[in-house]
Design a protein around this motif. Structure first.
Motif, PDB file in Angstrom:
ATOM      1  N   PHE A 160       0.832  -1.203   0.000  1.00 61.03           N
ATOM      2  CA  PHE A 160       0.000   0.000   0.000  1.00 61.03           C
ATOM      3  C   PHE A 160       0.869   1.258   0.000  1.00 61.03           C
ATOM      4  O   PHE A 160       0.487   2.275  -0.596  1.00 61.03           O
ATOM      5  N   TRP A 161       2.016   1.200   0.662  1.00 63.62           N
ATOM      6  CA  TRP A 161       2.925   2.353   0.635  1.00 63.62           C
ATOM      7  C   TRP A 161       3.371   2.619  -0.801  1.00 63.62           C
ATOM      8  O   TRP A 161       3.370   3.777  -1.253  1.00 63.62           O
ATOM      9  N   ILE A 162       3.719   1.564  -1.532  1.00 61.91           N
ATOM     10  CA  ILE A 162       4.088   1.726  -2.948  1.00 61.91           C
ATOM     11  C   ILE A 162       2.898   2.240  -3.743  1.00 61.91           C
ATOM     12  O   ILE A 162       3.036   3.126  -4.608  1.00 61.91           O
ATOM     13  N   HIS A 163       1.728   1.697  -3.453  1.00 57.51           N
ATOM     14  CA  HIS A 163       0.492   2.110  -4.132  1.00 57.51           C
ATOM     15  C   HIS A 163       0.275   3.621  -4.007  1.00 57.51           C
ATOM     16  O   HIS A 163       0.026   4.316  -4.996  1.00 57.51           O
ATOM     17  N   PRO A 173       0.291  19.792  -3.467  1.00 57.97           N
ATOM     18  CA  PRO A 173      -0.352  18.687  -2.748  1.00 57.97           C
ATOM     19  C   PRO A 173       0.076  18.641  -1.287  1.00 57.97           C
ATOM     20  O   PRO A 173       1.242  18.833  -0.952  1.00 57.97           O
ATOM     21  N   LYS A 174      -0.878  18.385  -0.440  1.00 60.52           N
ATOM     22  CA  LYS A 174      -0.602  18.328   0.984  1.00 60.52           C
ATOM     23  C   LYS A 174      -0.147  16.938   1.378  1.00 60.52           C
ATOM     24  O   LYS A 174      -0.287  15.977   0.619  1.00 60.52           O
ATOM     25  N   SER A 175       0.373  16.812   2.554  1.00 63.70           N
ATOM     26  CA  SER A 175       0.806  15.518   3.055  1.00 63.70           C
ATOM     27  C   SER A 175      -0.243  14.975   4.014  1.00 63.70           C
ATOM     28  O   SER A 175      -1.015  15.713   4.607  1.00 63.70           O
ATOM     29  N   MET A 176      -0.234  13.647   4.143  1.00 62.84           N
ATOM     30  CA  MET A 176      -1.161  12.978   5.051  1.00 62.84           C
ATOM     31  C   MET A 176      -0.464  11.741   5.580  1.00 62.84           C
ATOM     32  O   MET A 176       0.220  11.033   4.827  1.00 62.84           O
ATOM     33  N   ASN A 177      -0.622  11.473   6.841  1.00 64.03           N
ATOM     34  CA  ASN A 177       0.016  10.319   7.450  1.00 64.03           C
ATOM     35  C   ASN A 177      -0.363   9.039   6.721  1.00 64.03           C
ATOM     36  O   ASN A 177      -1.533   8.807   6.407  1.00 64.03           O
ATOM     37  N   PHE A 178       0.649   8.199   6.442  1.00 64.40           N
ATOM     38  CA  PHE A 178       0.408   6.966   5.688  1.00 64.40           C
ATOM     39  C   PHE A 178      -0.649   6.100   6.354  1.00 64.40           C
ATOM     40  O   PHE A 178      -1.534   5.546   5.682  1.00 64.40           O
ATOM     41  N   PHE A 179      -0.600   5.950   7.660  1.00 64.63           N
ATOM     42  CA  PHE A 179      -1.529   5.059   8.340  1.00 64.63           C
ATOM     43  C   PHE A 179      -2.957   5.586   8.281  1.00 64.63           C
ATOM     44  O   PHE A 179      -3.915   4.815   8.208  1.00 64.63           O
ATOM     45  N   LYS A 180      -3.139   6.922   8.281  1.00 62.63           N
ATOM     46  CA  LYS A 180      -4.476   7.477   8.114  1.00 62.63           C
ATOM     47  C   LYS A 180      -5.012   7.156   6.723  1.00 62.63           C
ATOM     48  O   LYS A 180      -6.184   6.790   6.567  1.00 62.63           O
ATOM     49  N   LYS A 181      -4.161   7.293   5.722  1.00 62.10           N
ATOM     50  CA  LYS A 181      -4.573   6.962   4.361  1.00 62.10           C
ATOM     51  C   LYS A 181      -4.901   5.473   4.246  1.00 62.10           C
ATOM     52  O   LYS A 181      -5.907   5.088   3.640  1.00 62.10           O
ATOM     53  N   TYR A 182      -4.074   4.645   4.847  1.00 66.17           N
ATOM     54  CA  TYR A 182      -4.266   3.205   4.780  1.00 66.17           C
ATOM     55  C   TYR A 182      -5.579   2.800   5.453  1.00 66.17           C
ATOM     56  O   TYR A 182      -6.369   2.037   4.872  1.00 66.17           O
ATOM     57  N   ILE A 183      -5.828   3.295   6.647  1.00 59.78           N
ATOM     58  CA  ILE A 183      -7.046   2.934   7.381  1.00 59.78           C
ATOM     59  C   ILE A 183      -8.287   3.409   6.638  1.00 59.78           C
ATOM     60  O   ILE A 183      -9.284   2.693   6.518  1.00 59.78           O
ATOM     61  N   GLU A 184      -8.229   4.635   6.113  1.00 59.37           N
ATOM     62  CA  GLU A 184      -9.365   5.156   5.352  1.00 59.37           C
ATOM     63  C   GLU A 184      -9.664   4.274   4.148  1.00 59.37           C
ATOM     64  O   GLU A 184     -10.827   3.919   3.887  1.00 59.37           O
ATOM     65  N   LEU A 185      -8.627   3.882   3.417  1.00 56.35           N
ATOM     66  CA  LEU A 185      -8.825   3.052   2.232  1.00 56.35           C
ATOM     67  C   LEU A 185      -9.331   1.666   2.606  1.00 56.35           C
ATOM     68  O   LEU A 185     -10.215   1.108   1.939  1.00 56.35           O
ATOM     69  N   GLN A 186      -8.796   1.071   3.674  1.00 61.10           N
ATOM     70  CA  GLN A 186      -9.241  -0.258   4.093  1.00 61.10           C
ATOM     71  C   GLN A 186     -10.726  -0.260   4.454  1.00 61.10           C
ATOM     72  O   GLN A 186     -11.463  -1.183   4.072  1.00 61.10           O
ATOM     73  N   LEU A 187     -11.171   0.754   5.172  1.00 62.12           N
ATOM     74  CA  LEU A 187     -12.582   0.828   5.543  1.00 62.12           C
ATOM     75  C   LEU A 187     -13.470   0.962   4.310  1.00 62.12           C
ATOM     76  O   LEU A 187     -14.519   0.315   4.207  1.00 62.12           O
ATOM     77  N   LEU A 188     -13.049   1.768   3.362  1.00 63.17           N
ATOM     78  CA  LEU A 188     -13.819   1.926   2.132  1.00 63.17           C
ATOM     79  C   LEU A 188     -13.841   0.642   1.315  1.00 63.17           C
ATOM     80  O   LEU A 188     -14.876   0.271   0.750  1.00 63.17           O
ATOM     81  N   MET A 189     -12.703  -0.055   1.250  1.00 62.26           N
ATOM     82  CA  MET A 189     -12.652  -1.328   0.528  1.00 62.26           C
ATOM     83  C   MET A 189     -13.632  -2.328   1.126  1.00 62.26           C
ATOM     84  O   MET A 189     -14.361  -3.021   0.409  1.00 62.26           O
ATOM     85  N   PHE A 190     -13.655  -2.393   2.452  1.00 64.74           N
ATOM     86  CA  PHE A 190     -14.554  -3.329   3.124  1.00 64.74           C
ATOM     87  C   PHE A 190     -16.011  -2.969   2.861  1.00 64.74           C
ATOM     88  O   PHE A 190     -16.833  -3.838   2.538  1.00 64.74           O
ATOM     89  N   GLN A 191     -16.342  -1.691   2.972  1.00 70.35           N
ATOM     90  CA  GLN A 191     -17.729  -1.251   2.786  1.00 70.35           C
ATOM     91  C   GLN A 191     -18.208  -1.513   1.365  1.00 70.35           C
ATOM     92  O   GLN A 191     -19.321  -2.026   1.155  1.00 70.35           O
ATOM     93  N   HIS A 192     -17.385  -1.184   0.383  1.00 68.64           N
ATOM     94  CA  HIS A 192     -17.812  -1.342  -1.009  1.00 68.64           C
ATOM     95  C   HIS A 192     -17.831  -2.802  -1.430  1.00 68.64           C
ATOM     96  O   HIS A 192     -18.667  -3.202  -2.247  1.00 68.64           O
ATOM     97  N   ASN A 193     -16.923  -3.610  -0.885  1.00 71.12           N
ATOM     98  CA  ASN A 193     -16.949  -5.039  -1.201  1.00 71.12           C
ATOM     99  C   ASN A 193     -18.227  -5.679  -0.662  1.00 71.12           C
ATOM    100  O   ASN A 193     -18.866  -6.482  -1.337  1.00 71.12           O
ATOM    101  N   ALA A 194     -18.620  -5.287   0.555  1.00 73.01           N
ATOM    102  CA  ALA A 194     -19.856  -5.809   1.138  1.00 73.01           C
ATOM    103  C   ALA A 194     -21.082  -5.296   0.386  1.00 73.01           C
ATOM    104  O   ALA A 194     -22.143  -5.919   0.414  1.00 73.01           O
ATOM    105  N   GLY A 195     -20.919  -4.156  -0.283  1.00 74.57           N
ATOM    106  CA  GLY A 195     -22.044  -3.556  -0.985  1.00 74.57           C
ATOM    107  C   GLY A 195     -22.264  -4.075  -2.393  1.00 74.57           C
ATOM    108  O   GLY A 195     -23.183  -3.619  -3.077  1.00 74.57           O
ATOM    109  N   LEU A 196     -21.454  -5.033  -2.847  1.00 74.86           N
ATOM    110  CA  LEU A 196     -21.613  -5.583  -4.198  1.00 74.86           C
ATOM    111  C   LEU A 196     -22.730  -6.624  -4.192  1.00 74.86           C
ATOM    112  O   LEU A 196     -22.496  -7.829  -4.332  1.00 74.86           O
TER     113      LEU A 196
END
Length: 776
Positions: A300-303, A544-567
């Motif tokens: 995810f860091w590379i992503h 572009p502003k900076s954002m803590n990697f872990f905040k970005k990671y957690i936000e993306l993980q939650l969205l991935m889970f929500q949208h996967n469940a929503g299929l």
């Protein structure tokens, strides 16, 4: 089982001096071999195949065949096929660095992007529709399809190696590998820009590494033991990072480790101290939890490092996330909001404007409830002057400067400019939802209800206390100070008396995720100037502003889970898990009406049904053995039983953990979700075939230490019948593969009658089938 097997009582043999040993540590059963097979008694052909040279020849032939079958006509069709519309597009975004959103982790898609870059793809083609031409758009698609083809081909020798490392003969290992080699579903998935080939390849490497790790269990904490422990964790992380259901591989290794630790904890076996147990627990926690998680995070860091430009995935993310992307609209267009600015507010989900007009709520609603008859506040889909609101302070402000900026958690009033009234909510039921509060307005110069006009600006996404409130990017909730309700709207429209506009009401659940608004435009400031007329140094910096990697990671993980469940939408080729092992239905990947060609994902029905039989027989063997042992009978040699429980049992865990969870899911499911379990069932089928053909196995197979007790060894003895059985079965499997091949490769085109002949089950929904006619 062969005729040699008989019921017996246990008679442990004395220690023997031999070059093959096993350390007596885990189960007593593992260290007794009642049947001894001398390698000298085996036939010459069996000796050859069991030797290193014969094994190399077999696995080389299997690998060469795997590459041939998966690369055969890989350039056909020269059009976008099935989910290449998604994963090819994501690969293009990596090349152009545009941010996208997907429910799956990034590893496999990054590999596709790397493959595309390597073969000269510039990312300009976006795989918009199934059937779009690669040739016309100059896409080097063959190079991108080559990646899954290579991974799918290499899965075959890995399956072979798993069986060999598990102690099975070359013939049995070749049998399990052939079930994957000649499977039409695995071949079809491996020839296209899809994720499953990577998922299954990394999963098979995880199984292989864990088997190797277990073979070093008597050489605990040595370099080799640590190497295979960490390799298991690494490949497990790669599996998880390739596709969202790769996490099931993590769970199945976790289940196996729990059994392992439970055994180590048993003081009756070895009498180990708790310190010894803790050392094993910590080693596995580090190697199979912490280390894989670090590897997973690294992808995810590379992503995030690659996807630095604004792209189609922006709108899924929070404003703070979006402002880290170069060229993002929020970054480029957002302004700080000052008190007395005139604004338009818009609901994030439904996109309606916060609106009011002079018309009032009716005295009585259809259900008999009485309203306040106040001025209507609604949600309106079009931009007009009735959407204009001025933000009024409730605290003293400096004359000039940044102290006049509205900030997170400020308490404000909203003045409706056309009617000169203040937004208000109170404990009166809303028109459509009696449980929610009505929104209306109140005369600005009437202070009797001052408190009911107070609202808190609560920025979303855990913004700091002093964070400036911005247009475009400043997603917020408007919380009523006295009653704590959140301003909210929903798609249901009001009756004709409100011109069928949306209802605005006060939601008593202030944590409601859909109660999110943002400022669409700053119409004018307190001097009625356009916001662009402000001083240059007050404009937002467009870096572009900076954002803590872990905040970005957690936000993306939650969205991935929500949208996967929503299929959950229906799909014509979706199917339930109960159908998958029997290959009841497939998936239409691609069709060409002019030539009557089609790609239909369906497995080799002989191989799949063989695996079902293998699963059933294995469960039956275990159940029969348990019953027999309850009656003091011993129908299976101890070494064979140990292999069935500890090795084939692990394969059963892999099968079950990758299969059972789908029964609990409400999302779209397809037969390709069963492919990881199918691979595990192929391993089980090989073990069962060995049990049927022979009383013996290669034993022992774990690596020894100086503490090892000397025990008799034995060799797998499938004989010529094993070779003949596997060769004959392999030929039948290959013939079925060839028969279904036109549906796998999408060529040649078939007539209606030929299509009907390929429909081996009536539930296969093939295209271009001929209509059946009946003679009169």
């Amino acid at each position: 089982m062969s005729s040699k097997g008989k019921l017996r009582q246990r008679n442990p043999q004395p220690e023997a001096s031999t070059s093959n040993y096993e350390y007596d540590q885990v189960q007593e059963d593992e260290h007794h071999a009642d049947i001894y097979t001398s390698p000298k008694s085996r036939s010459g052909i069996e000796k050859f195949f069991e030797g290193s040279q014969g094994s190399i020849i077999v696995v080389s032939a299997l690998t060469a065949l795997a590459f041939a079958l998966r690369f055969y006509k890989i350039s056909h069709p020269d059009q976008v096929v099935f989910d290449e519309v998604h994963f090819g597009k994501f690969a293009a975004y990596y090349i152009t660095h545009q941010y996208y959103f997907d429910v799956h982790p990034p590893l496999a898609k990054m590999l596709f992007g790397l493959a595309g870059w390597f073969v000269g793809f510039d990312g300009s083609f976006l795989f918009e529709n199934i059937g779009d031409s690669y040739i016309t758009n100059n896409v080097p698609y063959v190079g991108m399809r080559a990646l899954p083809a290579v991974l799918g081909s290499l899965t075959v020798p890995v399956v072979y190696a798993i069986m060999k490392e598990s102690g099975f003969s070359t013939v049995i290992a070749a049998f399990s590998a052939s079930l994957i080699l000649f499977d039409n579903a695995h071949v079809a998935q491996s020839r296209l820009i899809l994720l499953d080939a990577a998922l299954i390849f990394f999963m098979s490497l995880t199984i292989y590494s864990y088997v190797k790790f277990r073979k070093y269990r008597y050489m605990e904490f040595t370099l080799e033991w640590w190497t295979w422990l960490l390799m298991t964790g690494f490949w497990m992380a790669c599996t998880w990072a390739s596709k969202v259901n790769g996490i099931l591989t993590v769970f199945c290794v976790g289940v196996a480790v729990l059994f392992d630790l439970w055994d180590i904890l048993d003081v009756r076996k070895e009498g180990h101290t708790m310190d010894y147990f803790y050392s094993h627990f910590l080693a596995r926690a580090g190697g199979l939890i912490l280390w894989p998680f670090i590897v997973y995070l690294s992808f995810f860091w590379i992503h995030f490092r690659v996807l630095t430009q604004s792209g189609p995935g922006d709108t899924f993310m929070s404003p703070a996330f979006q402002e880290t992307l170069a060229g993002n609209e929020l970054l480029m267009s957002s302004h700080d909001i000052y008190y007395y600015d005139i604004l338009t507010f818009r609901h994030k989900d439904t996109k309606v404007f916060l609106h009011s007009h002079p018309d009032r709520y009716p005295l009585q609603y259809e259900d008999g409830r009485v309203s306040s008859q106040g001025q209507q506040v609604t949600g309106y889909g079009h931009n007009d002057t009735n959407n204009h609101w001025r933000i009024i302070p409730t605290k003293s402000l400096p004359e000039t400067g940044r102290g006049r900026i509205v900030r997170n958690n400020d308490v404000v009033q909203l003045l409706h400019m056309p009617t000169n009234t203040l937004l208000l909510t109170h404990d009166v039921a809303s028109p459509l939802m009696p449980t929610n509060q009505e929104f209306t307005t109140w005369a600005r110069d009437d202070y009797t209800r001052h408190n009911d006009t107070l609202f808190k600006i609560q920025l979303a996404w855990d913004a700091p206390e002093n964070e400036p409130f911005k247009s475009k990017s400043g997603y917020f909730k408007l919380i009523h100070v006295p009653t704590k309700v959140a301003m909210w709207t929903h798609p249901k429209t009001l009756p004709d008396w409100a011109f069928k506009q949306q209802e605005i009401n006060g939601n008593k659940n202030p944590s409601e995720r859909s109660a999110i608004w943002y400022v669409e435009d700053i119409i004018a400031d307190q001097y009625n100037d356009e916001p662009a007329d402000r001083d240059e140094d007050q404009r937002p910096v467009k870096v572009p502003k900076s954002m803590n990697f872990f905040k970005k990671y957690i936000e993306l993980q939650l969205l991935m889970f929500q949208h996967n469940a929503g299929l959950t939408a229906s799909h014509p080729y979706a199917s339930g898990p109960l159908n998958w092992p029997f290959m009841i239905s497939g998936i239409s990947f691609w069709t060409d009406n002019d030539t009557q060609k089609q790609i239909y994902l369906v497995g080799n029905i002989i191989g799949w049904w063989t695996c079902v039989v293998g699963l059933s027989v294995f469960v039956g063997i275990i159940a029969a053995d348990l019953l027999a042992r309850r009656r003091a009978m011993d129908p299976i040699p101890d070494s064979v039983r140990n292999r069935l429980w500890n090795n084939t049992g692990f394969f059963l865990i892999v099968w079950g953990v990758h299969y059972a969870p789908f029964f609990l899911m409400n999302r779209q499911l397809f037969v390709h979700h069963y492919l990881p379990s199918h691979l595990a069932s192929a391993l089980i089928a090989g073990s069962v075939l060995n049990f049927i053909l022979s009383d013996t196995i290669n034993y022992p197979i774990s690596y020894a230490t100086s503490k090892t007790r000397l025990r008799p060894s034995q060799y797998a003895d499938t004989g010529f019948k094993g070779l003949a059985t596997v060769l004959g079965y392999g030929l039948v499997l290959f013939m079925m593969f060839i028969y279904i091949a036109p549906l796998t490769y999408g060529t040649p085109g078939l007539t209606g009658e030929q299509v009907n002949s390929k429909r081996l089950l009536s539930t296969w929904t093939l295209h271009f089938a001929a209509k059946k006619t009946h003679d009169s």
